[in-house]
Design a protein around this motif. Structure first.
Motif, short mmCIF file in Angstrom:
data_model
loop_
_atom_site.label_atom_id
_atom_site.label_comp_id
_atom_site.label_asym_id
_atom_site.label_seq_id
_atom_site.Cartn_x
_atom_site.Cartn_y
_atom_site.Cartn_z
N ARG A 49 -9.21 19.26 -4.39
CA ARG A 49 -9.78 18.39 -5.35
C ARG A 49 -9.17 17.33 -5.78
O ARG A 49 -10.06 16.46 -6.40
N ASN A 50 -8.35 17.44 -6.69
CA ASN A 50 -7.12 16.76 -7.88
C ASN A 50 -7.03 15.64 -6.81
O ASN A 50 -5.69 15.98 -5.90
N ARG A 51 -7.84 14.39 -6.48
CA ARG A 51 -7.14 13.60 -5.49
C ARG A 51 -5.53 13.03 -6.36
O ARG A 51 -5.22 12.43 -5.22
N PRO A 98 -8.95 12.56 0.65
CA PRO A 98 -9.86 11.74 0.75
C PRO A 98 -11.18 12.90 1.02
O PRO A 98 -10.52 14.07 1.28
N GLY A 99 -12.49 12.83 0.52
CA GLY A 99 -12.75 13.73 0.18
C GLY A 99 -13.17 14.21 1.56
O GLY A 99 -13.94 15.70 1.54
N TYR A 100 -13.15 13.84 3.08
CA TYR A 100 -13.17 14.78 3.99
C TYR A 100 -12.64 16.26 4.12
O TYR A 100 -13.02 16.59 4.92
N VAL A 101 -11.43 15.38 3.44
CA VAL A 101 -10.93 16.53 3.74
C VAL A 101 -10.43 17.92 2.83
O VAL A 101 -10.59 19.29 2.93
N SER A 102 -11.09 16.99 0.97
CA SER A 102 -11.26 18.44 0.26
C SER A 102 -13.00 18.84 -0.59
O SER A 102 -12.79 19.90 -0.94
#
Length: 260
Positions: free
Chosen positions: A210-212, A218-222
């Motif tokens: 989640r550490n972008r 992107p959110g759909y990966v993390s």
């Protein structure tokens, strides 16, 4: 039969999002995730196939020894994760066999990209699992390819599972983003239709992504990575056992269907 597979590789995916991650961190993160996967498989008494790059295998020898010792299958994911030449088909198979002491029968191209079936055959593989038979913008356009296994150029082609009719992919991204009950619903429908499931994941999904700023994902990966992924996979594995679905390695499945 439920075929669980994991693509274990140097964790270079942040490069796709313009982030830099050291080679040592790539190996550390993939090692941590693979050990977590092995713990889950042992806990739930399930077997899996690990598609491994030579680069990862050479830098995580203890992990490879554990995979083999616990009765899982090692298959080839190429020599490197972000570089491919036809000669890597043979060289990766030979290197993985030397490292593991196990016959390597299967291949999966990095990022499920196309690979020449004749080259696969000449490199000595029995099966290829590099096809996602669906349509995803900018990635796959394979709706014309069989959903289920087939023979081509003397090699068994084992596409990743997609749902009947709509061909909704049951790969790692849908596992992260769908409600788990709905993913399980699609998995059950697909299993009942095809008689098997072939689904794949990666070790780094079992670590916190989640550490972008660090990874750029992107959110759909993390989404649902790390502890949430561990919990979801544990529930999914328990569901497999509760349904009394058969489970095994891909080679075991290939042996079964070719005999029949």
């Amino acid at each position: 039969m439920v075929l669980l597979s994991f693509d274990i590789e140097e964790f270079d995916m942040p490069f796709e999002y313009d982030r830099v991650i050291s080679f040592e961190e790539q190996i550390r993160i993939s090692t941590e995730g693979t050990l977590t996967i092995l713990d889950l498989l042992k806990k739930n008494n399930l077997k899996a196939t690990f598609f491994c790059t030579v680069t990862f295998a050479k830098n995580a020898a203890a992990v490879i020894r554990r995979i083999v010792a616990e009765g899982h299958e090692l298959a080839s994911h190429g020599y490197y994760h972000s570089e491919f030449k036809n000669e890597h088909l043979l060289s990766s198979r030979l290197a993985l066999e030397e490292i593991s002491g196990q016959q390597v029968s299967g291949y999966r191209m990095a990022r499920m990209m196309p690979v020449d079936e004749k080259e696969i055959k000449e490199a000595g593989y029995i099966y290829n699992s590099s096809i996602n038979p669906t349509w995803l913008p900018g990635r796959y356009n394979n709706r014309h390819i069989s959903r289920t296994w087939f023979m081509q150029s003397g090699v068994i082609q084992l596409p990743a599972s997609v749902s009947p009719l709509t061909r909704f992919p049951l790969f790692w991204l849908s596992f992260h983003n769908l409600p788990l009950w709905f993913y399980i619903h699609l998995a059950r429908k697909t299993y009942e239709k095809d008689g098997y499931l072939n689904i794949y994941f990666h070790p780094w999904e079992f670590t916190d992504l989640r550490n972008r700023e660090r990874f750029g994902f992107p959110g759909y990966v993390s989404k649902n990575s790390g502890r949430q992924m561990i919990a979801r996979m544990d529930k999914f594995m328990k569901w497999i056992n509760k349904r009394n679905y058969r489970n095994g390695t891909i080679t075991e499945f290939i042996q079964q269907v070719t005999i029949e």
